[in-house]
Design an enzyme around this catalytic site. Structure first.
Site, PDB file in Angstrom:
ATOM      1  N   VAL A  83       0.824  -1.210   0.000  1.00 19.81           N
ATOM      2  CA  VAL A  83       0.000   0.000   0.000  1.00 19.81           C
ATOM      3  C   VAL A  83       0.861   1.265   0.000  1.00 19.81           C
ATOM      4  CG1 VAL A  83      -1.942   1.159   1.076  1.00 19.81           C
ATOM      5  CG2 VAL A  83      -1.663  -1.309   1.368  1.00 19.81           C
ATOM      6  N   SER A  84       0.686   2.069  -1.025  1.00 17.18           N
ATOM      7  CA  SER A  84       1.484   3.281  -1.204  1.00 17.18           C
ATOM      8  C   SER A  84       0.632   4.526  -0.963  1.00 17.18           C
ATOM      9  CB  SER A  84       2.024   3.306  -2.640  1.00 17.18           C
ATOM     10  OG  SER A  84       2.518   4.594  -2.950  1.00 17.18           O
ATOM     11  N   PRO A  85       1.261   5.605  -0.470  1.00  7.08           N
ATOM     12  CA  PRO A  85       0.534   6.870  -0.340  1.00  7.08           C
ATOM     13  C   PRO A  85       0.583   7.702  -1.629  1.00  7.08           C
ATOM     14  CG  PRO A  85       2.718   7.120   0.574  1.00  7.08           C
ATOM     15  CD  PRO A  85       2.633   5.702   0.052  1.00  7.08           C
TER      16      PRO A  85
END
Ligand code: ZN
Length: 707
Positions: free
Chosen positions: A281-283
């Site tokens: 999960v990336s911002p």
């Protein structure tokens, strides 16, 4: 009618009494400064040799929550650092044990130390060799800073719990946040079965789960939440220590709940944004683009013209500071909303289970929904080829693994120790092509962990499974679901909430699902114990649930041995500072460029300075922004180095020079009041030969802020 009204009133009253009676919890919160060395030390996360500290954007914090039902107690600590570390936790426990107030209260079993996974904190605090390569070894000062902060935060939370009364309250809530994360390996996620994916709307978790803590007077004393997103808004070019998006969210939340004039880290309200199953999960919510062409990357391999170095995640801001701010703000706004509306009471009992398991050699029966159950096993740790490629949050890391002679002296010293994988090891990890066969290396000390901790916390219907790795979205969902089902079937709770405490207590890389593992993207290549790692963790977590339900002790291996004497360090100490002849430390070398500033502008001042490694300024500051109080003629501090609006840059005046410059910037915001201001710098220099440390300070010319 009257009688009915009375009956209803009595019924309501008795149900209220019922709630209070069952929720006799003692809770406390505590915060402590965890900032380590902000200069010269490599940052933990991207494993980029040249990403070394050159100052401070935001102080790092440890935030602790102590929960006691009168019989048992737990402490959960979220720390603005890369990940949990066994040696840091052990040292914090040692400090707690040496303190008469906290003696015999805290153990490996009832304390959880979870890292927020900021990639902008100093490295070198882990005892496993692989995580020391880019930091040139073990960094004692940073290790002590993190350990001491955890000790201080836990102690404060414990002491405060006494003052908060015997009938404190925890409330639970959850809410959806859909614009703060994105899956960075969506093609691997698609390997999961269709019917499983169809049960979830998204390829990342959007739910934020939150606990609200109140003292017995009903006053809010803290907030703790879990939301999946990497601490990689700040990219691998950043050299200022920062809590990244979660650090900023905590800062905003604490600012909003503490009194207006309270400086960062000084207030009693503690707000942690803890990490959870953030593996994939990336911002960077705009997706991935090629730096050279500006076009989207090739999706399966995340490459541009066949090369991974150019493909990076972007957004949502125009630069990394703005992106961290936006993703932090979105988490803060959602957390505040569900904090304010939280009303489901979490009562006791408090319970915990902890085990050390040998993940390099775990054999167990796997439940097979489509065929007969089969016996499977995990493997000694190994990294796959995609590990060297890095991720789109930080591509191209570990490029030094391609050759044995590099500019990294640490790597040159240890690379020929790497062993060739045996046939059994190759088969065990299939289809992962083994790049680094690290699990079987014990010289000069362990390269990765084989024995790892797994921990289960319970507060009534609320359960935390604290894992030592980065679980991907689907891995986390499977773990939570399987645990919830077991908790219900064993009668521990009818309506359990299960959260994953990510990157807790030690670090054992990533955990993907068996299907995602087949894709061998970065997360699969970094699932070091092989394709059955997730099932192994679930199997062991179910064992802890069973032990809790049957009130029995959990089997465990002994705590892995710690021998800090063996630790290598090639960075070395900072020996001394110099200043030009006739000049003084703290002299201003660049004054504010104007005498009058408008809101929205940035003030910049430079000072003759020294290496901040001489003094970590724990619970202090390297800088202040001060306003003149016209009435008393006193200078009042309005911002410190814990504030987002300030930055402290440190630079040597030449590559090998021992004289250096500190540049302090302050972004003037709309909320800052008009008036007369000055900026001060505080630091410590080390004298040549004697090594004596002397404090100094410098003060800028005054300037005004108008409008
Ligand atoms: Zn990560």
């Amino acid at each position: 009618m009257k009688q009915i009204a009375w009956i209803i009133t009595i019924f309501l009253l008795s149900s209220l009494i019922g709630t209070t009676a069952s929720s006799t919890l003692q809770v406390g919160t505590g915060i402590a400064d965890a900032t380590g060395e902000v200069a010269q030390v490599n940052f933990m996360g991207y494993a980029m040799m040249n990403q070394v500290g050159a100052g401070l954007h935001q102080r790092l914090r440890a935030r602790a929550y102590y929960i006691d039902d009168g019989t048992k107690h737990i402490a959960f600590v979220s720390v603005d650092f890369g990940m949990g570390s066994h040696v840091v936790k052990a040292r914090a426990l040692e400090l707690l044990q040496q303190d008469n107030i906290t003696k015999n209260i805290f153990t490996f079993d009832n304390v959880c130390v979870s890292g927020t996974h900021t990639h902008s904190g100093p490295a070198g605090f882990m005892n496993h060799l692989l995580f020391q390569v880019t930091s040139l070894g073990f960094q004692k000062a940073t290790y002590e800073a993190y350990s001491t902060a955890i000790y201080n935060a836990v102690k404060k939370s414990y002491v405060n719990s006494k003052a908060n009364g015997k009938n404190a309250v925890i409330k639970r809530n959850a809410g959806m946040l859909s614009n703060a994360n994105i899956n960075r390996s969506p093609t691997a996620y698609l390997y999961n079965p269709l019917e499983e994916r169809e049960r979830y709307g998204n390829n990342t978790d959007h739910e934020m789960v939150l606990l609200r803590f109140e003292n017995e007077k009903g006053e809010g004393i803290g907030m703790l939440n879990w939301f999946s997103v990497h601490g990689t808004s700040m990219n691998n070019t950043n050299q200022l220590v920062s809590g990244d998006n979660k650090g900023y969210a905590s800062y905003l939340f604490e600012k909003s709940k503490n009194a207006k004039d309270v400086l960062p880290g000084q207030g009693s309200f503690v707000a942690a944004f803890a990490s959870t199953n953030l593996g994939d999960v990336s911002p960077n919510t705009n997706g991935t683009y090629c730096m050279d062409t500006g076009l989207p990357c090739e999706p399966v391999h995340s490459t541009c013209n066949g090369k991974n170095e150019m493909c990076v995640g972007r957004g949502p801001g125009t630069d990394m500071f703005e992106s961290a701010k936006i993703i932090g703000e979105r988490q803060y706004v959602k957390a505040n909303e569900i904090y304010e509306s939280a009303n489901k009471i979490v009562s006791g009992p408090v319970d915990f289970r902890h085990t050390f398991i040998d993940m390099s050699n775990l054999t167990f029966t796997r439940n097979n929904s489509t065929g007969p159950d089969d016996v499977v096993h995990t493997c000694p740790g190994a990294m796959g080829y995609a590990f060297a490629a890095g991720t789109t949050d930080g591509p191209g890391m570990f490029n030094f693994v391609q050759s044995t002679t590099t500019s990294n002296p640490f790597w040159n010293a240890v690379s020929d120790l790497i062993s060739k994988p045996t046939k059994a090891q190759i088969n065990c990890h299939h289809p992962k092509p083994i790049l680094l066969n690290v699990g079987e290396l014990t010289k000069p000390y362990e390269w990765v962990s084989s024995v790892v901790p797994l921990q289960l916390f319970r507060i009534g219907d609320f359960f935390m499974i604290n894992v030592p790795t980065e679980f991907t979205t689907m891995a986390g969902r499977r773990m939570r679901e399987r645990l919830a089902n077991e908790i219900m079937s064993l009668g521990l709770s009818k309506t359990p909430t299960v959260v994953i405490g990510g990157l807790s207590n030690m670090y054992g890389d990533y955990t993907t699902t068996f299907e995602e593992y087949q894709a061998q993207r970065y997360e699969g290549a970094s699932t070091i114990f092989g394709p059955n790692e997730l099932e192994g963790f679930i199997h062991e977590a179910l064992r802890l649930v069973n032990d809790m339900a049957t009130n029995s002790k959990s089997k465990t291996l002994p705590s892995p041995e710690i021998d800090l004497k063996k630790m290598i360090n090639l960075l070395g100490d900072w020996k001394y500072d110099t200043v030009e002849i006739g000049k003084k430390f703290g002299d201003v070398t660049k004054q504010p460029s104007k005498t009058e500033y408008k809101k929205g502008e940035t003030v910049s001042v430079s000072f003759r300075s020294a290496n901040p490694r001489n003094n970590l300024k724990t619970d202090e500051t390297y800088l202040t922004v001060e306003i003149l109080d016209e009435k008393s003629n006193n200078w009042i501090v309005v911002a410190t180095d814990g504030d987002w609006s300030t930055k402290f840059h440190w630079q040597r005046n030449g590559k090998l020079s021992h004289s250096s410059t500190a540049t302090i910037t302050w972004d003037i915001s709309a909320e800052d009041v008009a008036g007369t201001y000055r900026i001060k710098h505080f630091n410590t220099h080390k004298k040549i030969f004697s090594g004596t440390k002397l404090d100094f300070e410098g003060t800028s010319n005054v300037f005004t802020v108008v409008g």
